[in-house]
Design a protein around this motif. Structure first.
Motif, PDB file in Angstrom:
ATOM      1  N   LEU A   1       0.743  -1.394   0.137  1.00 56.77           N
ATOM      2  CA  LEU A   1       0.143   0.022   0.125  1.00 56.77           C
ATOM      3  C   LEU A   1       0.877   1.313   0.103  1.00 56.77           C
ATOM      4  O   LEU A   1       2.214   1.843  -0.009  1.00 56.77           O
ATOM      5  CB  LEU A   1      -0.843  -0.257   1.176  1.00 56.77           C
ATOM      6  CG  LEU A   1      -1.483  -1.179   1.192  1.00 56.77           C
ATOM      7  CD1 LEU A   1      -2.648  -0.706   2.958  1.00 56.77           C
ATOM      8  CD2 LEU A   1      -2.411  -1.214   0.002  1.00 56.77           C
ATOM      9  N   GLN A   2       0.262   1.944  -0.005  1.00 54.60           N
ATOM     10  CA  GLN A   2       0.687   3.490  -0.408  1.00 54.60           C
ATOM     11  C   GLN A   2       1.884   3.597   0.885  1.00 54.60           C
ATOM     12  O   GLN A   2       1.580   3.037   2.139  1.00 54.60           O
ATOM     13  CB  GLN A   2      -0.341   4.946  -0.088  1.00 54.60           C
ATOM     14  CG  GLN A   2      -0.931   5.014  -1.302  1.00 54.60           C
ATOM     15  CD  GLN A   2      -1.855   3.959  -1.061  1.00 54.60           C
ATOM     16  OE1 GLN A   2      -2.295   2.864  -1.139  1.00 54.60           O
ATOM     17  NE2 GLN A   2      -2.413   3.661  -2.671  1.00 54.60           N
ATOM     18  N   ASP A   3       2.796   4.531   1.169  1.00 53.45           N
ATOM     19  CA  ASP A   3       3.278   5.472   2.272  1.00 53.45           C
ATOM     20  C   ASP A   3       2.852   6.044   3.690  1.00 53.45           C
ATOM     21  O   ASP A   3       2.778   5.666   4.736  1.00 53.45           O
ATOM     22  CB  ASP A   3       4.773   5.968   2.154  1.00 53.45           C
ATOM     23  CG  ASP A   3       5.213   4.885   1.176  1.00 53.45           C
ATOM     24  OD1 ASP A   3       5.098   4.400   0.637  1.00 53.45           O
ATOM     25  OD2 ASP A   3       6.409   5.724   0.239  1.00 53.45           O
ATOM     26  N   THR A   4       1.669   6.629   3.117  1.00 55.20           N
ATOM     27  CA  THR A   4       0.592   7.087   4.621  1.00 55.20           C
ATOM     28  C   THR A   4      -0.396   7.063   4.501  1.00 55.20           C
ATOM     29  O   THR A   4      -0.984   7.529   3.001  1.00 55.20           O
ATOM     30  CB  THR A   4       1.443   8.393   4.287  1.00 55.20           C
ATOM     31  OG1 THR A   4       2.428   9.236   3.981  1.00 55.20           O
ATOM     32  CG2 THR A   4       0.624   8.853   5.325  1.00 55.20           C
ATOM     33  N   LEU A   5      -1.388   5.989   5.064  1.00 56.94           N
ATOM     34  CA  LEU A   5      -2.013   5.724   5.474  1.00 56.94           C
ATOM     35  C   LEU A   5      -3.332   4.876   6.598  1.00 56.94           C
ATOM     36  O   LEU A   5      -2.020   4.106   7.486  1.00 56.94           O
ATOM     37  CB  LEU A   5      -2.577   4.636   3.896  1.00 56.94           C
ATOM     38  CG  LEU A   5      -4.459   4.249   3.451  1.00 56.94           C
ATOM     39  CD1 LEU A   5      -4.733   5.759   3.620  1.00 56.94           C
ATOM     40  CD2 LEU A   5      -4.404   3.372   2.716  1.00 56.94           C
ATOM     41  N   LEU A   6      -4.200   5.196   7.358  1.00 58.18           N
ATOM     42  CA  LEU A   6      -4.491   4.544   8.266  1.00 58.18           C
ATOM     43  C   LEU A   6      -6.343   4.467   6.976  1.00 58.18           C
ATOM     44  O   LEU A   6      -6.913   5.358   6.873  1.00 58.18           O
ATOM     45  CB  LEU A   6      -5.155   6.098   9.006  1.00 58.18           C
ATOM     46  CG  LEU A   6      -5.280   5.129  10.533  1.00 58.18           C
ATOM     47  CD1 LEU A   6      -5.081   7.020  11.513  1.00 58.18           C
ATOM     48  CD2 LEU A   6      -6.705   5.204  10.968  1.00 58.18           C
ATOM     49  N   HIS A   7      -6.865   2.615   7.720  1.00 56.12           N
ATOM     50  CA  HIS A   7      -7.976   2.836   7.352  1.00 56.12           C
ATOM     51  C   HIS A   7      -8.044   1.685   7.805  1.00 56.12           C
ATOM     52  O   HIS A   7      -7.277   0.984   9.046  1.00 56.12           O
ATOM     53  CB  HIS A   7      -7.845   2.752   5.677  1.00 56.12           C
ATOM     54  CG  HIS A   7      -9.355   2.641   4.750  1.00 56.12           C
ATOM     55  ND1 HIS A   7     -10.275   1.412   5.024  1.00 56.12           N
ATOM     56  CD2 HIS A   7      -9.902   3.867   4.686  1.00 56.12           C
ATOM     57  CE1 HIS A   7     -11.517   1.837   5.119  1.00 56.12           C
ATOM     58  NE2 HIS A   7     -11.555   3.627   4.319  1.00 56.12           N
ATOM     59  N   SER A   8      -9.487   0.691   7.303  1.00 63.45           N
ATOM     60  CA  SER A   8      -9.694  -0.683   8.458  1.00 63.45           C
ATOM     61  C   SER A   8      -9.058  -2.165   7.308  1.00 63.45           C
ATOM     62  O   SER A   8      -8.863  -1.295   6.678  1.00 63.45           O
ATOM     63  CB  SER A   8     -11.173  -0.543   8.331  1.00 63.45           C
ATOM     64  OG  SER A   8     -11.940  -1.551   8.683  1.00 63.45           O
ATOM     65  N   LEU A   9      -8.830  -2.831   8.877  1.00 57.92           N
ATOM     66  CA  LEU A   9      -7.929  -3.596   8.982  1.00 57.92           C
ATOM     67  C   LEU A   9      -8.647  -4.915   6.926  1.00 57.92           C
ATOM     68  O   LEU A   9      -8.472  -5.077   6.439  1.00 57.92           O
ATOM     69  CB  LEU A   9      -7.263  -4.525   9.840  1.00 57.92           C
ATOM     70  CG  LEU A   9      -6.207  -4.071  10.322  1.00 57.92           C
ATOM     71  CD1 LEU A   9      -5.924  -5.021  11.485  1.00 57.92           C
ATOM     72  CD2 LEU A   9      -5.284  -4.496   9.264  1.00 57.92           C
ATOM     73  N   SER A  10      -9.863  -4.754   7.367  1.00 57.60           N
ATOM     74  CA  SER A  10     -11.290  -5.415   6.870  1.00 57.60           C
ATOM     75  C   SER A  10     -10.739  -5.678   5.498  1.00 57.60           C
ATOM     76  O   SER A  10     -11.363  -6.050   4.167  1.00 57.60           O
ATOM     77  CB  SER A  10     -12.554  -5.568   7.439  1.00 57.60           C
ATOM     78  OG  SER A  10     -12.987  -4.409   7.102  1.00 57.60           O
ATOM     79  N   CYS A  11      -9.724  -4.347   5.046  1.00 59.02           N
ATOM     80  CA  CYS A  11     -10.303  -4.060   3.038  1.00 59.02           C
ATOM     81  C   CYS A  11      -8.966  -3.901   2.240  1.00 59.02           C
ATOM     82  O   CYS A  11      -8.428  -3.485   1.561  1.00 59.02           O
ATOM     83  CB  CYS A  11     -10.572  -2.604   3.831  1.00 59.02           C
ATOM     84  SG  CYS A  11     -12.850  -1.837   4.175  1.00 59.02           S
ATOM     85  N   VAL A  12      -7.811  -4.482   3.321  1.00 58.02           N
ATOM     86  CA  VAL A  12      -6.474  -4.626   3.062  1.00 58.02           C
ATOM     87  C   VAL A  12      -6.562  -5.008   1.830  1.00 58.02           C
ATOM     88  O   VAL A  12      -5.613  -4.222   0.796  1.00 58.02           O
ATOM     89  CB  VAL A  12      -5.614  -4.701   4.420  1.00 58.02           C
ATOM     90  CG1 VAL A  12      -4.387  -5.329   3.304  1.00 58.02           C
ATOM     91  CG2 VAL A  12      -5.554  -4.299   5.139  1.00 58.02           C
ATOM     92  N   HIS A  13      -7.346  -6.297   1.063  1.00 59.16           N
ATOM     93  CA  HIS A  13      -7.020  -6.890   0.037  1.00 59.16           C
ATOM     94  C   HIS A  13      -7.668  -6.318  -1.049  1.00 59.16           C
ATOM     95  O   HIS A  13      -6.981  -6.179  -2.258  1.00 59.16           O
ATOM     96  CB  HIS A  13      -7.535  -7.960   0.644  1.00 59.16           C
ATOM     97  CG  HIS A  13      -9.181  -7.878   0.663  1.00 59.16           C
ATOM     98  ND1 HIS A  13      -9.153  -7.715   2.171  1.00 59.16           N
ATOM     99  CD2 HIS A  13     -10.473  -9.097   0.336  1.00 59.16           C
ATOM    100  CE1 HIS A  13     -11.068  -6.871   1.835  1.00 59.16           C
ATOM    101  NE2 HIS A  13     -12.052  -8.206   1.349  1.00 59.16           N
ATOM    102  N   LEU A  14      -8.868  -5.159  -0.655  1.00 60.41           N
ATOM    103  CA  LEU A  14      -9.395  -4.803  -2.297  1.00 60.41           C
ATOM    104  C   LEU A  14      -8.228  -3.703  -1.722  1.00 60.41           C
ATOM    105  O   LEU A  14      -8.205  -3.335  -3.129  1.00 60.41           O
ATOM    106  CB  LEU A  14     -10.789  -4.329  -1.383  1.00 60.41           C
ATOM    107  CG  LEU A  14     -11.535  -4.958  -0.854  1.00 60.41           C
ATOM    108  CD1 LEU A  14     -13.100  -4.258  -0.987  1.00 60.41           C
ATOM    109  CD2 LEU A  14     -12.176  -5.789  -2.270  1.00 60.41           C
ATOM    110  N   LEU A  15      -7.373  -2.832  -1.087  1.00 58.75           N
ATOM    111  CA  LEU A  15      -7.120  -1.841  -1.462  1.00 58.75           C
ATOM    112  C   LEU A  15      -5.584  -2.556  -1.933  1.00 58.75           C
ATOM    113  O   LEU A  15      -4.941  -1.437  -2.781  1.00 58.75           O
ATOM    114  CB  LEU A  15      -6.476  -1.451  -0.106  1.00 58.75           C
ATOM    115  CG  LEU A  15      -7.276  -0.499   0.539  1.00 58.75           C
ATOM    116  CD1 LEU A  15      -7.232   0.095   2.040  1.00 58.75           C
ATOM    117  CD2 LEU A  15      -7.897   0.938   0.303  1.00 58.75           C
TER     118      LEU A  15
END
Length: 677
Positions: free
Chosen positions: A510-524
């Protein structure tokens, strides 16, 4: 029999009664035009000073100060605070009406110097006004107060911090009203919050805007033109009997925001503030939104990307290691005060971001709390639900940040979105904030364990502010009292945790800077791979910046701002992924093909469906209608996939029963230049 001694609260009540009598008398005299304006203004200032002194005294009173027990002490104190607040509002409004917009006539022989200062600012402002003033002086034998068309609003050019009592601390760009000018260069000013004090005139620029790029001559001409137009408007107002232009300005200066009103009503605790992070989301465009952070970033040369690379051996996105990559879970919040009567809470939530003590370093992510009316001061996260847990309720998050700041941590702002029952006005309040520094004093990463973080009142830039004033009264003496006191303190419980190898690998893509839900990592991660293919493999040359035909790249970032659509994509993708074999799950080209098909037959259609209302934060009717539309669409897609002879492709949505918005080329176009600017 000696007279009964009166307690501090009763003495303050008498002082408030006396102030109210003085205000009523002053208002009556002003309305009947008894006495001069200068005398009325002097009386108004005296009453204001007395009211502010009484307000400070009342604020510091506690129940322990009373000589004898007082029933309903808190309620009586709140009533006096509300009454005094209303009196101060009347006094401030009256002061603005009585105070002359220009130089104060009470300055005596200083008026000549003031006029010279005005000439320096605005270069030959108006000869006609000078003639009129001279005529008035000849006829009446004294100078009349300057007309309201004379500018007395100034913009602060540089920060000034008050050094002694009576100084007014101001910040660059702040708008001030000059109440009185003096010969020594220290002018009495009032800010938009009603605070008064003196500031050096060299820190001020005439007018309500600052334009450092213009030359002095040009700015002087513009100011002169503004004065002329104001005078013409003022003359028209006098002829037509309309109100002066000063009315809207006066209203803006005396207007009190919803937070102050609710505080005066006793509807919110003293430590609540307008939400800092929500203000950034609303006023800074897309800067702090997830949709902006997942876009590629150009290098310093603007000829390549700084955070997006391909592995030439595998054709996959090259993994990138950053200075900070942590996974954590929001567990619960305890002893969080609740807003009182008069407001309806639409959402309780936490906004979180990377923070170094001075600035926000990542996107701002929001997690909604689960609330139980039986335990109103406790918030919980990640409730147990059947099926997929909505992203908005998921407290399992990750943070990737490449900042080298030694004070890097995660800022948690507890907030509520409310609506006032009386006016229907919506607002966002901060119920407090907590900060988890991600390194210890030696610079080592924090171990994975549970942390109890104290919740502070005020904003992240205020220190030592309690969420509720009652929490800081007195100091517990015994051990048992200290334990009881600690249990009553607002706390946020956060757990740092580790993840499996698969999730860790996906995070590295993923990007160098990002904060989000763990459940969406595979989509990202899949979106990241499609982004790399389009920008690094399929472009004719690396210097080519023509728009790219890719509906996914053009619209996928919008899902990070609409979590219900992101959940719909997760649900649709999960249904397909569960039917894949192990070999298919390892085949990247197959995954990209299936992901594109699912996206186009569900989310892309929903984004441009007229039956789906626009996303609006914390709006229950809109959320319910969107949920119905999303569910029915996914069910139709699932039914078509199970029906023999139908593949669930785009032809499903060419039926007359499915409506679409008018076609826009931006639905299919990924414009690299507009994205990376």
């Amino acid at each position: 029999m000696p007279p009964k001694r009166k307690g501090p609260l009763q003495l303050v009540q008498r002082e408030v009664d006396e102030i109210q009598k003085q205000v009523d008398s002053l208002v009556k005299d002003v309305q009947s035009h008894d006495g001069s304006t200068e005398e009325a203004f002097r009386r108004c200032q005296e009453v204001q000073i007395s009211a502010e002194k009484t307000q400070r005294t009342l604020k510091n009173l506690t129940k322990a100060d009373e000589l004898a027990p007082v029933g309903n002490y808190d309620q009586r104190k709140q009533e006096e605070e509300r009454r005094l607040h209303n009196l101060l509002e009347r006094i401030n409004t009256l002061s603005l009406e009585l105070s002359p917009p220009g130089p104060s006539t009470a300055a005596g022989d200083v008026s000549k110097e003031d006029s010279e200062d005005s000439d320096d600012d605005g270069e030959d402002s108006n000869d006609d006004d000078d003639d009129v003033d001279d005529d008035d002086e000849d006829e009446n034998g004294a100078l009349k107060p300057p007309s309201r068309s004379e500018p007395h609003l100034y913009t602060v050019l540089s920060d000034f911090k008050g050094e002694q009592e009576g100084d007014l601390s101001v910040q660059t760009g702040e708008l001030l009203m000059i109440v009185r000018r003096t010969a020594d260069g220290w002018w009495l000013a009032q800010d938009t919050k009603g605070n008064r004090g003196v500031v050096p005139k060299t820190y001020l620029k005439i007018g309500s805007g600052v334009d450092n790029d213009d030359d002095d001559d040009e700015s002087d001409e513009e100011e002169s033109e503004e004065e002329d137009s104001e005078e013409l408007t003022d003359d028209r107002d006098k002829q037509s009997g309309a109100h002066s232009n000063w009315g809207p300005v006066k209203k803006a200066l005396t207007e009190i925001d919803a937070t102050d009103v609710l505080s005066a009503m006793g509807a919110i605790p003293s430590g609540f503030r307008p939400s800092t992070l929500n203000k950034l989301l609303m006023e800074e465009g897309d800067t702090f939104r997830g949709s902006h952070c997942i876009q590629p970033k150009l290098s310093q040369s603007q000829l390549s990307f700084s955070d997006l690379f391909l592995d030439p051996d595998t054709g996959r996105v090259r993994a990138r290691q950053v200075r900070t990559c942590v996974c954590f879970s929001l567990w619960s919040c305890r002893m969080i005060p609740t807003p009182g009567v008069g407001v309806q809470v639409l959402s309780r939530h936490i906004r979180l971001c990377a923070f170094d003590g001075t600035q926000v370093l990542s996107n701002i992510h929001t997690v909604r709390a689960t609330y139980n009316s039986k335990s109103p001061k406790t918030w919980t996260f990640s409730p147990r639900v059947t099926g997929i847990l909505p992203t908005l309720l998921d407290g399992d998050c990750f943070l990737r940040c490449n900042s080298a700041s030694p004070d890097l941590g995660i800022l948690f702002e507890l907030g509520v979105t409310f609506i006032r029952n009386s006016t229907g006005e919506r607002g966002d309040l901060s119920c407090g904030w907590a900060f988890l520094k991600l390194t210890d004093d030696s610079g080592n990463p924090l171990p994975n364990r549970t942390y109890d973080l104290p919740v502070n009142g005020g904003t992240p830039y205020e220190k030592d502010v309690a969420v509720e004033a009652t929490l800081i009264r007195g100091s517990p003496a015994g051990v048992f009292q200290q334990m009881l006191h600690a249990r009553r303190q607002p706390k946020l419980i956060v757990k740092l945790k580790s993840v499996n190898n698969r999730t860790r690998t996906q995070l590295s893509l993923l990007q160098d800077t990002l904060l989000h839900s763990l459940s969406c990592v595979h989509l990202l991660a899949l979106h990241r791979q499609l982004l790399a293919d389009a920008l690094l493999l399929d472009r004719p040359t690396m210097q080519n910046a023509d728009p790219i035909c890719s509906p996914i790249l053009a619209t996928f970032p919008k899902l990070l701002d609409q979590p219900d659509l992101l959940d719909a994509l997760r649900s649709a993708w999960l249904g397909v992924e569960t039917n894949m074999s192990r070999a298919q799950k390892r085949d990247l080209s197959f995954l990209k093909q299936e992901f594109t098909k699912i996206y186009m037959t569900s989310i892309h259609f929903l984004l441009h469906s007229p039956s789906l209302p626009c996303y609006r934060w914390a709006d229950p009717p809109s959320e319910e209608q969107r949920a119905r539309v999303i569910f029915s669409t996914l069910e139709a897609l699932k039914h078509s996939q199970q029906t023999p002879g139908q593949s669930g492709g785009p032809e499903l949505f060419s039926e007359p029963t499915h409506q679409h918005l008018a076609f826009d080329v931006t639905e299919l176009t990924f414009d690299l230049l507009s994205v990376v600017r």
